[in-house]
Design an enzyme around this catalytic site. Structure first.
Site, PDB file in Angstrom:
ATOM      1  N   VAL A   1      -9.120   0.191   4.101  1.00  0.00           N
ATOM      2  CA  VAL A   1      -9.490   0.546   5.473  1.00  0.00           C
ATOM      3  C   VAL A   1      -8.272   0.352   6.359  1.00  0.00           C
ATOM      4  O   VAL A   1      -7.688  -0.728   6.381  1.00  0.00           O
ATOM      5  CB  VAL A   1     -10.655  -0.346   5.984  1.00  0.00           C
ATOM      6  CG1 VAL A   1     -10.993  -0.001   7.427  1.00  0.00           C
ATOM      7  CG2 VAL A   1     -11.880  -0.206   5.097  1.00  0.00           C
ATOM      8  N   ASN A   2      -7.894   1.389   7.052  1.00  0.00           N
ATOM      9  CA  ASN A   2      -6.785   1.273   7.985  1.00  0.00           C
ATOM     10  C   ASN A   2      -7.141   1.901   9.331  1.00  0.00           C
ATOM     11  O   ASN A   2      -7.110   1.239  10.361  1.00  0.00           O
ATOM     12  CB  ASN A   2      -5.526   1.926   7.392  1.00  0.00           C
ATOM     13  CG  ASN A   2      -4.258   1.552   8.159  1.00  0.00           C
ATOM     14  OD1 ASN A   2      -4.311   0.912   9.199  1.00  0.00           O
ATOM     15  ND2 ASN A   2      -3.106   1.965   7.649  1.00  0.00           N
TER      16      ASN A   2
ATOM     17  N   GLY B   1      -7.992   8.780   7.095  1.00  0.00           N
ATOM     18  CA  GLY B   1      -8.257   9.090   8.501  1.00  0.00           C
ATOM     19  C   GLY B   1      -9.723   9.387   8.799  1.00  0.00           C
ATOM     20  O   GLY B   1     -10.586   9.321   7.924  1.00  0.00           O
TER      21      GLY B   1
ATOM     22  N   HIS C   1      -9.323   4.901  -1.494  1.00  0.00           N
ATOM     23  CA  HIS C   1      -8.554   4.912  -0.241  1.00  0.00           C
ATOM     24  C   HIS C   1      -9.357   5.686   0.796  1.00  0.00           C
ATOM     25  O   HIS C   1     -10.385   6.271   0.479  1.00  0.00           O
ATOM     26  CB  HIS C   1      -7.189   5.576  -0.470  1.00  0.00           C
ATOM     27  CG  HIS C   1      -6.218   4.666  -1.167  1.00  0.00           C
ATOM     28  ND1 HIS C   1      -5.102   4.166  -0.555  1.00  0.00           N
ATOM     29  CD2 HIS C   1      -6.236   4.141  -2.417  1.00  0.00           C
ATOM     30  CE1 HIS C   1      -4.458   3.384  -1.402  1.00  0.00           C
ATOM     31  NE2 HIS C   1      -5.116   3.355  -2.544  1.00  0.00           N
ATOM     32  N   GLY C   2      -8.857   5.708   2.028  1.00  0.00           N
ATOM     33  CA  GLY C   2      -9.540   6.468   3.077  1.00  0.00           C
ATOM     34  C   GLY C   2     -10.938   5.929   3.338  1.00  0.00           C
ATOM     35  O   GLY C   2     -11.867   6.678   3.627  1.00  0.00           O
TER      36      GLY C   2
ATOM     37  N   ASP D   1       0.855  -1.191   0.000  1.00  0.00           N
ATOM     38  CA  ASP D   1       0.000   0.000   0.000  1.00  0.00           C
ATOM     39  C   ASP D   1       0.895   1.246   0.000  1.00  0.00           C
ATOM     40  O   ASP D   1       1.796   1.362   0.832  1.00  0.00           O
ATOM     41  CB  ASP D   1      -0.852  -0.063   1.283  1.00  0.00           C
ATOM     42  CG  ASP D   1      -1.903   1.012   1.389  1.00  0.00           C
ATOM     43  OD1 ASP D   1      -2.458   1.404   0.353  1.00  0.00           O
ATOM     44  OD2 ASP D   1      -2.175   1.441   2.529  1.00  0.00           O
ATOM     45  N   HIS D   2       0.665   2.169  -0.924  1.00  0.00           N
ATOM     46  CA  HIS D   2       1.425   3.429  -0.977  1.00  0.00           C
ATOM     47  C   HIS D   2       2.947   3.263  -1.058  1.00  0.00           C
ATOM     48  O   HIS D   2       3.682   3.875  -0.269  1.00  0.00           O
ATOM     49  CB  HIS D   2       1.084   4.341   0.203  1.00  0.00           C
ATOM     50  CG  HIS D   2      -0.319   4.867   0.159  1.00  0.00           C
ATOM     51  ND1 HIS D   2      -0.729   5.853  -0.705  1.00  0.00           N
ATOM     52  CD2 HIS D   2      -1.418   4.509   0.864  1.00  0.00           C
ATOM     53  CE1 HIS D   2      -2.017   6.083  -0.531  1.00  0.00           C
ATOM     54  NE2 HIS D   2      -2.464   5.282   0.405  1.00  0.00           N
TER      55      HIS D   2
ATOM     56  N   GLU E   1      -1.902   5.735  -8.856  1.00  0.00           N
ATOM     57  CA  GLU E   1      -2.723   6.732  -8.150  1.00  0.00           C
ATOM     58  C   GLU E   1      -2.546   8.098  -8.782  1.00  0.00           C
ATOM     59  O   GLU E   1      -1.434   8.539  -9.068  1.00  0.00           O
ATOM     60  CB  GLU E   1      -2.321   6.784  -6.673  1.00  0.00           C
ATOM     61  CG  GLU E   1      -3.116   7.827  -5.892  1.00  0.00           C
ATOM     62  CD  GLU E   1      -2.945   7.700  -4.384  1.00  0.00           C
ATOM     63  OE1 GLU E   1      -2.742   6.581  -3.897  1.00  0.00           O
ATOM     64  OE2 GLU E   1      -3.018   8.742  -3.715  1.00  0.00           O
TER      65      GLU E   1
HETATM   66 ZN   LIG Z   1      -4.296   5.120   1.029  1.00  0.00          ZN
END
Ligand SMILES: [Zn+2]
Length: 286
Positions: free
Chosen positions: A234-235, A184, A211-212, A82-83, A134
């Site tokens: 989801v983080n 976030g 994302h997010g 991821d990223h 992205e």
């Molecule tokens: Zn992300």
């Protein structure tokens, strides 16, 4: 472990049956296990993901080892970077045997993002790996911003024409977009631009990624899935569930046994995973 063809079949199924894969970050083995148990409980496909920070905390080899262990509990685990923001991040994940990669050059000028992502996509495809690009900078960080609103975040929304150009020039297999889905959880929530997503979807033929995914309403998610979103990250909500459960358990200052205070964290993560996979329409799709 999944190869390119198997991963592609997953995304194709998402687009056809209108649901999204949940992509869940982990930085400890018990959180990873909780993700697998949640997905298995609701019979949903998913991706197990680490950012470079999470990958390096565990070590890329251990992240791969955890994914292999989980793959024995249920086949079809996809380990995804991821990223990855530099070519070195991509190479590190490739060397460790990740199945799928996210090359995030979104903070770079458009031409440089194309250059980096094309180089990463060439490497990925040589190794039979899936790659996500992205465009439009998502911003924010995967934590609780309880006193801040999203207004001050520097955000570049995805332009539909630029997105089309980017996918054609880089050869990415999926594309992460910014339609207000900042990372976030924020005071006042997020402002999701679904019209922009519809305009991107009309021009870009690859599966789209949101994302997010923490703190986006079920209604917005459902609509976004009809507009080409096939993977949702989801983080933050997992981090909050895990850490809050540990914090509560450690209020007892006489508690020193990890096997006593970690199960609550595992259960909390699993509950979030199950809820999200149901929300994404992925339950019952494995
Ligand atoms: Zn992300």
């Amino acid at each position: 472990m999944m190869n390119f063809k198997q991963i592609k079949a997953r995304y194709d199924d998402c687009l056809k049956q209108k649901y999204a894969l949940g992509a869940f970050n982990f930085s400890t083995s018990d959180a990873a296990k909780a993700i697998l148990l949640g997905a298995r409980n609701v019979q949903a496909p998913f991706l197990l993901t680490t950012s470079p920070g999470e990958m390096n905390h565990l070590s890329p080899e251990i992240a791969r080892g955890i994914a292999d262990g989980l793959d024995k509990m249920r086949k079809g685990v996809i380990l995804h970077l991821d990223h990855g923001k530099t070519y070195e991040d991509i190479v590190t994940a490739v060397k460790a045997g990740y199945d799928s990669l996210h090359c995030d050059g979104s903070a770079l000028p458009h031409d440089e993002n194309i250059k980096l992502t094309k180089k990463a996509a060439n490497l990925a495809h040589k190794r039979n790996l899936w790659i996500e690009g992205e465009i439009g900078h998502i911003g924010g960080s995967s934590t609780l911003h309880k006193d801040e609103t999203t207004e001050k975040i520097e955000m570049v929304m995805t332009d539909p024409d630029e997105a089309k150009d980017f996918v054609e020039k880089t050869g990415v297999n999926s594309l992460a977009v910014n339609i207000g889905n900042v990372h976030g959880i924020w005071k006042g929530g997020k402002h999701i631009d679904l019209q922009r997503l519809a305009d991107i979807h009309a021009k870009v033929k690859v599966p789209l990624v949101l994302h997010g995914g923490s703190d986006i309403t079920a209604e917005q998610i459902a609509k976004a899935i009809t507009l080409g979103i096939a993977k949702i990250n989801v983080n933050t909500e997992l981090r909050i569930a895990y850490t809050s459960a540990v914090r509560t358990a450690l209020k007892d200052e006489n508690e020193f046994v990890p096997t006593k205070y970690l199960p609550a964290a595992q259960q909390a993560v699993q509950a979030v995973v199950e809820e999200k996979l149901k929300m994404f329409g992925a339950a019952g799709k494995f």
